[in-house]
Design a protein around this motif. Structure first.
Motif, PDB file in Angstrom:
ATOM      1  N   GLY A  20       3.068   8.269   0.928  1.00  0.00           N
ATOM      2  CA  GLY A  20       4.409   7.905   0.477  1.00  0.00           C
ATOM      3  C   GLY A  20       4.418   7.370  -0.943  1.00  0.00           C
ATOM      4  O   GLY A  20       5.406   7.509  -1.669  1.00  0.00           O
ATOM      5  N   GLU A  21       3.301   6.754  -1.362  1.00  0.00           N
ATOM      6  CA  GLU A  21       3.199   6.232  -2.718  1.00  0.00           C
ATOM      7  C   GLU A  21       2.607   7.263  -3.683  1.00  0.00           C
ATOM      8  O   GLU A  21       2.874   7.222  -4.881  1.00  0.00           O
ATOM      9  CB  GLU A  21       2.349   4.959  -2.710  1.00  0.00           C
ATOM     10  N   LEU A  22       1.787   8.166  -3.149  1.00  0.00           N
ATOM     11  CA  LEU A  22       1.136   9.160  -3.997  1.00  0.00           C
ATOM     12  C   LEU A  22       2.041  10.346  -4.313  1.00  0.00           C
ATOM     13  O   LEU A  22       2.032  10.858  -5.439  1.00  0.00           O
ATOM     14  CB  LEU A  22      -0.145   9.653  -3.321  1.00  0.00           C
ATOM     15  N   LEU A  23       2.839  10.786  -3.354  1.00  0.00           N
ATOM     16  CA  LEU A  23       3.692  11.946  -3.566  1.00  0.00           C
ATOM     17  C   LEU A  23       4.655  11.783  -4.740  1.00  0.00           C
ATOM     18  O   LEU A  23       4.854  12.730  -5.511  1.00  0.00           O
ATOM     19  CB  LEU A  23       4.452  12.282  -2.281  1.00  0.00           C
ATOM     20  N   PRO A  24       5.298  10.610  -4.912  1.00  0.00           N
ATOM     21  CA  PRO A  24       6.157  10.454  -6.098  1.00  0.00           C
ATOM     22  C   PRO A  24       5.390  10.637  -7.407  1.00  0.00           C
ATOM     23  O   PRO A  24       5.932  11.187  -8.376  1.00  0.00           O
ATOM     24  CB  PRO A  24       6.692   9.015  -5.960  1.00  0.00           C
ATOM     25  N   VAL A  25       4.135  10.182  -7.439  1.00  0.00           N
ATOM     26  CA  VAL A  25       3.310  10.343  -8.648  1.00  0.00           C
ATOM     27  C   VAL A  25       2.998  11.819  -8.880  1.00  0.00           C
ATOM     28  O   VAL A  25       3.061  12.309 -10.014  1.00  0.00           O
ATOM     29  CB  VAL A  25       2.003   9.529  -8.524  1.00  0.00           C
ATOM     30  N   ILE A  26       2.656  12.528  -7.802  1.00  0.00           N
ATOM     31  CA  ILE A  26       2.383  13.964  -7.923  1.00  0.00           C
ATOM     32  C   ILE A  26       3.628  14.694  -8.408  1.00  0.00           C
ATOM     33  O   ILE A  26       3.550  15.589  -9.266  1.00  0.00           O
ATOM     34  CB  ILE A  26       1.919  14.538  -6.564  1.00  0.00           C
ATOM     35  N   ALA A  27       4.797  14.314  -7.876  1.00  0.00           N
ATOM     36  CA  ALA A  27       6.054  14.939  -8.300  1.00  0.00           C
ATOM     37  C   ALA A  27       6.332  14.647  -9.770  1.00  0.00           C
ATOM     38  O   ALA A  27       6.794  15.524 -10.510  1.00  0.00           O
ATOM     39  CB  ALA A  27       7.208  14.433  -7.433  1.00  0.00           C
ATOM     40  N   VAL A  71      12.234   5.258  -3.999  1.00  0.00           N
ATOM     41  CA  VAL A  71      13.308   4.598  -3.250  1.00  0.00           C
ATOM     42  C   VAL A  71      13.528   5.296  -1.910  1.00  0.00           C
ATOM     43  O   VAL A  71      13.748   4.654  -0.880  1.00  0.00           O
ATOM     44  CB  VAL A  71      14.616   4.588  -4.072  1.00  0.00           C
ATOM     45  N   GLY A  72      13.447   6.630  -1.914  1.00  0.00           N
ATOM     46  CA  GLY A  72      13.616   7.385  -0.680  1.00  0.00           C
ATOM     47  C   GLY A  72      12.556   7.052   0.349  1.00  0.00           C
ATOM     48  O   GLY A  72      12.846   6.922   1.548  1.00  0.00           O
ATOM     49  N   PHE A  73      11.305   6.888  -0.101  1.00  0.00           N
ATOM     50  CA  PHE A  73      10.214   6.535   0.800  1.00  0.00           C
ATOM     51  C   PHE A  73      10.457   5.167   1.441  1.00  0.00           C
ATOM     52  O   PHE A  73      10.325   5.001   2.653  1.00  0.00           O
ATOM     53  CB  PHE A  73       8.887   6.525   0.038  1.00  0.00           C
ATOM     54  N   ILE A  74      10.857   4.202   0.634  1.00  0.00           N
ATOM     55  CA  ILE A  74      11.105   2.859   1.154  1.00  0.00           C
ATOM     56  C   ILE A  74      12.291   2.860   2.119  1.00  0.00           C
ATOM     57  O   ILE A  74      12.249   2.242   3.186  1.00  0.00           O
ATOM     58  CB  ILE A  74      11.355   1.880  -0.010  1.00  0.00           C
ATOM     59  N   GLY A  81      12.412   1.655  11.053  1.00  0.00           N
ATOM     60  CA  GLY A  81      11.825   0.441  11.596  1.00  0.00           C
ATOM     61  C   GLY A  81      10.415   0.171  11.127  1.00  0.00           C
ATOM     62  O   GLY A  81       9.721  -0.687  11.693  1.00  0.00           O
ATOM     63  N   GLY A  82       9.978   0.878  10.115  1.00  0.00           N
ATOM     64  CA  GLY A  82       8.630   0.684   9.589  1.00  0.00           C
ATOM     65  C   GLY A  82       8.535  -0.537   8.696  1.00  0.00           C
ATOM     66  O   GLY A  82       9.542  -1.086   8.248  1.00  0.00           O
ATOM     67  N   ARG A  83       7.304  -0.947   8.470  1.00  0.00           N
ATOM     68  CA  ARG A  83       7.058  -2.118   7.626  1.00  0.00           C
ATOM     69  C   ARG A  83       6.719  -1.666   6.214  1.00  0.00           C
ATOM     70  O   ARG A  83       5.887  -0.785   6.030  1.00  0.00           O
ATOM     71  CB  ARG A  83       5.911  -2.950   8.206  1.00  0.00           C
ATOM     72  N   VAL A  84       7.362  -2.277   5.239  1.00  0.00           N
ATOM     73  CA  VAL A  84       7.088  -1.969   3.834  1.00  0.00           C
ATOM     74  C   VAL A  84       6.353  -3.156   3.224  1.00  0.00           C
ATOM     75  O   VAL A  84       6.903  -4.262   3.160  1.00  0.00           O
ATOM     76  CB  VAL A  84       8.385  -1.699   3.048  1.00  0.00           C
ATOM     77  N   PRO A  85       5.106  -2.973   2.788  1.00  0.00           N
ATOM     78  CA  PRO A  85       4.333  -4.077   2.214  1.00  0.00           C
ATOM     79  C   PRO A  85       5.026  -4.706   1.006  1.00  0.00           C
ATOM     80  O   PRO A  85       5.740  -4.026   0.259  1.00  0.00           O
ATOM     81  CB  PRO A  85       3.014  -3.411   1.800  1.00  0.00           C
ATOM     82  N   LEU A  86       4.799  -6.002   0.836  1.00  0.00           N
ATOM     83  CA  LEU A  86       5.416  -6.730  -0.270  1.00  0.00           C
ATOM     84  C   LEU A  86       5.062  -6.114  -1.614  1.00  0.00           C
ATOM     85  O   LEU A  86       5.921  -5.965  -2.489  1.00  0.00           O
ATOM     86  CB  LEU A  86       4.964  -8.197  -0.238  1.00  0.00           C
ATOM     87  N   PHE A  87       3.791  -5.732  -1.793  1.00  0.00           N
ATOM     88  CA  PHE A  87       3.373  -5.173  -3.070  1.00  0.00           C
ATOM     89  C   PHE A  87       4.071  -3.841  -3.349  1.00  0.00           C
ATOM     90  O   PHE A  87       4.348  -3.510  -4.501  1.00  0.00           O
ATOM     91  CB  PHE A  87       1.853  -4.985  -3.104  1.00  0.00           C
ATOM     92  N   THR A  88       4.354  -3.079  -2.290  1.00  0.00           N
ATOM     93  CA  THR A  88       5.081  -1.817  -2.465  1.00  0.00           C
ATOM     94  C   THR A  88       6.497  -2.090  -2.948  1.00  0.00           C
ATOM     95  O   THR A  88       7.010  -1.392  -3.830  1.00  0.00           O
ATOM     96  CB  THR A  88       5.117  -1.026  -1.150  1.00  0.00           C
ATOM     97  N   LEU A  89       7.141  -3.099  -2.377  1.00  0.00           N
ATOM     98  CA  LEU A  89       8.499  -3.462  -2.805  1.00  0.00           C
ATOM     99  C   LEU A  89       8.508  -3.947  -4.248  1.00  0.00           C
ATOM    100  O   LEU A  89       9.392  -3.581  -5.034  1.00  0.00           O
ATOM    101  CB  LEU A  89       9.060  -4.545  -1.882  1.00  0.00           C
ATOM    102  N   LEU A  90       7.514  -4.765  -4.600  1.00  0.00           N
ATOM    103  CA  LEU A  90       7.421  -5.252  -5.972  1.00  0.00           C
ATOM    104  C   LEU A  90       7.217  -4.098  -6.948  1.00  0.00           C
ATOM    105  O   LEU A  90       7.892  -4.016  -7.987  1.00  0.00           O
ATOM    106  CB  LEU A  90       6.264  -6.252  -6.098  1.00  0.00           C
ATOM    107  N   SER A  91       6.295  -3.210  -6.617  1.00  0.00           N
ATOM    108  CA  SER A  91       6.013  -2.067  -7.478  1.00  0.00           C
ATOM    109  C   SER A  91       7.243  -1.184  -7.642  1.00  0.00           C
ATOM    110  O   SER A  91       7.557  -0.729  -8.748  1.00  0.00           O
ATOM    111  CB  SER A  91       4.857  -1.249  -6.903  1.00  0.00           C
ATOM    112  N   ALA A  92       7.944  -0.947  -6.522  1.00  0.00           N
ATOM    113  CA  ALA A  92       9.139  -0.105  -6.570  1.00  0.00           C
ATOM    114  C   ALA A  92      10.214  -0.736  -7.445  1.00  0.00           C
ATOM    115  O   ALA A  92      10.909  -0.043  -8.204  1.00  0.00           O
ATOM    116  CB  ALA A  92       9.676   0.124  -5.165  1.00  0.00           C
ATOM    117  N   GLY A  93      10.357  -2.062  -7.351  1.00  0.00           N
ATOM    118  CA  GLY A  93      11.347  -2.750  -8.174  1.00  0.00           C
ATOM    119  C   GLY A  93      11.046  -2.621  -9.655  1.00  0.00           C
ATOM    120  O   GLY A  93      11.952  -2.399 -10.474  1.00  0.00           O
TER     121      GLY A  93
END
Length: 257
Positions: A20-27, A71-74, A81-93
């Motif tokens: 979910g984090e790698l695909l946006p980079v590949i795109a 944003v779509g991944f998050i 109902g999945g859990r989004v890690p804090l660091f992922t939210l920070l990075s996305a912001g």
């Protein structure tokens, strides 16, 4: 005994998170290179606004796709109902805010500096938590690994140092390879990078025109380096991994004593 189904679920969730984090980079890399390599040069109007799709604006379009997919991944994780890690939210912001600023202002400097800010903030959270007597790295991963406090501290320091190193590496690469900035880059009122060519520590920056080195090779290289660093820390983690059955037995013996 270890719950194998639980372990499989954890591994699957981790794999989904990585993709979910790698695909946006590949795109990002794909859109950037397709526009440039195919020589796309289109001018049109969207919502009354004149827009251009060409090699000069490829970075903006790629960044826009990166933001949308992130944003779509998050959103998908939250809706299911999945859990989004804090660091992922920070990075996305950070990705979203600096990316949008760069697109709106048509200033690539914000996009170049975005990974630096991202890495430094993550490092600040890690070292800041340690300074205040807690460990955000342990808080984030304690449900995955059962480690003694000294091991959690060591891993936190390693990853905090890694983020600082990657921030410094990003600054060097974009300043060294990308075309010179037309206007000075200021972030929060502070001069981040001057316009044109400049010398620092005997190295000339802003004298090249090789944006691909940052937008393609460094973008993908960052992920390779991160995965390699994570793998390098696996032996240390496994060495200090505590068996839950042993812990339960120790707790009972301590209680009876």
């Amino acid at each position: 005994m270890t719950d194998k189904s639980s372990d499989l679920d954890t591994a699957a969730n981790k794999a989904n998170q990585i993709w979910g984090e790698l695909l946006p980079v590949i795109a990002f890399v794909a859109i950037y290179n397709l526009i440039r390599l195919l020589g796309i040069d289109v001018e049109t109007t969207i919502g009354g606004v004149d827009v251009a799709i060409n090699s000069d604006t490829a970075l903006y379009w790629a960044t826009g796709v990166l933001i949308i997919l992130t944003v779509g991944f998050i959103a998908r994780r939250l809706l299911t109902g999945g859990r989004v890690p804090l660091f992922t939210l920070l990075s996305a912001g950070i990705v979203g805010s600096f990316g949008i600023i760069g697109i709106v202002l048509q200033d690539k400097g914000f996009i170049y500096a975005k990974p630096t800010i991202q890495q430094l903030i993550l490092a600040a959270f890690i070292f800041g938590s340690l300074a205040f007597g807690t460990n955000i790295w342990k808080v984030m991963f304690k449900t995955v690994f059962d480690l003694p406090d000294h091991a959690w501290t060591q891993l936190a320091i390693r990853w905090g140092g890694y983020f600082v190193f990657m921030a410094a590496a990003n600054e060097f690469i974009w300043r060294y390879f990308v075309p010179p900035l037309e206007e000075p880059l200021r972030i929060a009122g502070v001069l981040w990078a001057p316009a044109g060519e400049y010398d620092f520590l005997g190295i000339t920056f802003g004298a090249r025109n090789f944006e691909d080195a940052w937008a393609t090779w460094w973008k993908l290289g960052t992920w390779v380096i991160t995965l390699a660093f994570g793998a390098a820390n696996v032996p240390y983690t496994m060495k200090h991994l505590r068996d839950s059955d042993d812990d339960a037995a120790n707790s009972k013996s301590e209680a009876s004593a």
